[in-house]
Design a protein around this motif. Structure first.
Motif, mmCIF file in Angstrom:
data_model
loop_
_atom_site.group_PDB
_atom_site.id
_atom_site.type_symbol
_atom_site.label_atom_id
_atom_site.label_comp_id
_atom_site.label_asym_id
_atom_site.label_seq_id
_atom_site.Cartn_x
_atom_site.Cartn_y
_atom_site.Cartn_z
ATOM 1 N N GLN A 140 11.832 73.025 53.950
ATOM 2 C CA GLN A 140 11.679 71.613 53.587
ATOM 3 C C GLN A 140 13.434 70.756 54.131
ATOM 4 N N THR A 141 14.049 70.977 53.462
ATOM 5 C CA THR A 141 15.445 70.176 53.969
ATOM 6 C C THR A 141 15.961 70.603 54.959
ATOM 7 N N LEU A 142 15.581 71.921 55.913
ATOM 8 C CA LEU A 142 16.387 72.217 57.497
ATOM 9 C C LEU A 142 16.184 71.117 58.700
ATOM 10 N N PHE A 187 0.378 81.111 56.825
ATOM 11 C CA PHE A 187 0.960 79.196 56.547
ATOM 12 C C PHE A 187 -0.794 78.443 56.959
ATOM 13 N N ARG A 188 -1.480 78.583 57.882
ATOM 14 C CA ARG A 188 -2.132 78.532 58.405
ATOM 15 C C ARG A 188 -3.973 78.290 56.984
ATOM 16 N N PRO A 219 3.586 75.963 60.816
ATOM 17 C CA PRO A 219 4.595 75.765 60.701
ATOM 18 C C PRO A 219 5.040 74.999 61.362
ATOM 19 N N GLY A 220 4.823 74.426 62.969
ATOM 20 C CA GLY A 220 5.433 73.311 63.585
ATOM 21 C C GLY A 220 5.006 72.114 63.016
ATOM 22 N N ALA A 221 3.511 72.010 63.099
ATOM 23 C CA ALA A 221 2.465 70.827 62.388
ATOM 24 C C ALA A 221 3.665 70.693 61.108
ATOM 25 N N PHE A 222 3.681 71.646 59.969
ATOM 26 C CA PHE A 222 4.356 70.997 58.814
ATOM 27 C C PHE A 222 5.630 70.689 58.839
ATOM 28 N N MET A 223 6.654 70.804 60.140
ATOM 29 C CA MET A 223 8.265 70.285 60.319
ATOM 30 C C MET A 223 7.398 68.891 60.879
ATOM 31 N N HIS A 265 3.933 67.199 49.435
ATOM 32 C CA HIS A 265 2.326 65.763 49.645
ATOM 33 C C HIS A 265 3.232 65.670 51.476
ATOM 34 N N LEU A 266 2.239 65.770 52.471
ATOM 35 C CA LEU A 266 2.552 65.614 53.980
ATOM 36 C C LEU A 266 1.688 63.863 54.043
ATOM 37 N N PRO A 267 2.318 63.150 54.448
ATOM 38 C CA PRO A 267 0.920 61.729 55.310
ATOM 39 C C PRO A 267 1.096 62.480 56.540
#
Length: 271
Positions: free
Chosen positions: A220-222, A246-247, A254-258, A267-269
């Motif tokens: 989250q913070t990286l 992750f999926r 993971p890339g889409a999360f970033m 929460h991801l917009p």
């Protein structure tokens, strides 16, 4: 207007991670992907008397419930409608906390929402009405905390379950179920049944969820993430294993999360 939250006083503090109050203008985006969490959540919508949740897939099937619900813990991501997330209150329970509140088998809550009135009758209806009539957020939080204390039907998870929860919270990458059972003095079967009843999901699934959560917290913070290193740190066989899990839990890579992550961890917009 704003966002306020608080940790309740004992004995609720061992069962509840936070009580929150959200009173904000409509978001610029229509939907949000909500990541699964290990504890149940209570939601009271003060903007409209409905809760809408959408399946995180191509169909995006909508499930409508009342404005006051208890649901979770989550097994996978889901999508919420930000149009109703304007004046909302909530309670995030620690794993096993909702079982103490309701006295019911926690697995009946897993993966869906239950009308609060079905669990607590007219008390839940009166609570929402009092919250609607209360203008001050701090007072609303106090009212909700007092209601939780009055409704409490049990106590913290039993010692064996508490030991497993503490171990997996501290060391999510080390999920050897037979060793955990041996530490508690219970058989794997007995521990599994007890864990499911009090926490709401199977022990192995919970261990996988906590390992996924450790990845999310770390990422989250990286500004950038070396996923192979994260996979090794969090106990995955390799990066492909991490991506698969992750999926499974987040509905995205993971890339889409970033790319989608925002200020709030879970929460991801969605544009």
């Amino acid at each position: 207007m704003g966002f306020q939250h608080r940790l309740p006083a004992p004995p609720l503090d061992t069962l509840v991670a936070t009580i929150w109050d959200w009173d904000m203008p409509p978001a610029a985006h229509r939907y949000e992907r909500v990541l699964p969490q290990p504890g149940a959540q209570l939601i009271i919508n003060l903007h409209e008397d409905e809760t809408r949740v959408y399946s995180d897939d191509d169909v995006r099937r909508c499930t409508r419930s009342s404005g006051s619900v208890l649901g979770g813990p989550g097994l996978h991501s889901e999508i919420i409608d930000t149009a109703e997330q304007i004046r909302v209150m909530g309670v995030v329970f620690r794993p096993g906390g909702a079982h103490a509140l309701t006295g019911e088998d926690a697995s009946t809550l897993t993966g869906h929402d239950i009308d609060l009135a079905d669990l607590f009758g007219s008390s839940a209806t009166r609570l929402r009405q009092r919250l609607l009539e209360t203008a001050d957020a701090s007072t609303r939080l106090q009212l909700l905390e007092r209601w939780l204390l009055q409704c409490l039907r049990g106590s913290a998870p039993e010692s064996a379950v508490a030991h497993v929860l503490a171990t997996l919270d501290r060391l999510p990458q080390v999920a050897r179920i037979p060793l955990l059972a041996r530490d508690t003095g219970l058989s794997e079967r007995r521990l599994g049944l007890l864990f499911r009843r009090q926490v709401g999901m199977g022990l192995k699934h919970y261990a996988r969820l906590m390992r996924f959560r450790a990845v999310v917290v770390q990422a989250q913070t990286l500004p950038a993430v070396n996923w192979s290193h994260v996979a090794a740190d969090c106990g995955y066989c390799d990066q492909a294993h991490l991506t698969h899990e992750f999926r499974r839990f987040a509905g995205i890579t993971p890339g889409a999360f970033m790319a989608a992550r925002g200020p709030y961890l879970n929460h991801l917009p969605i544009a």
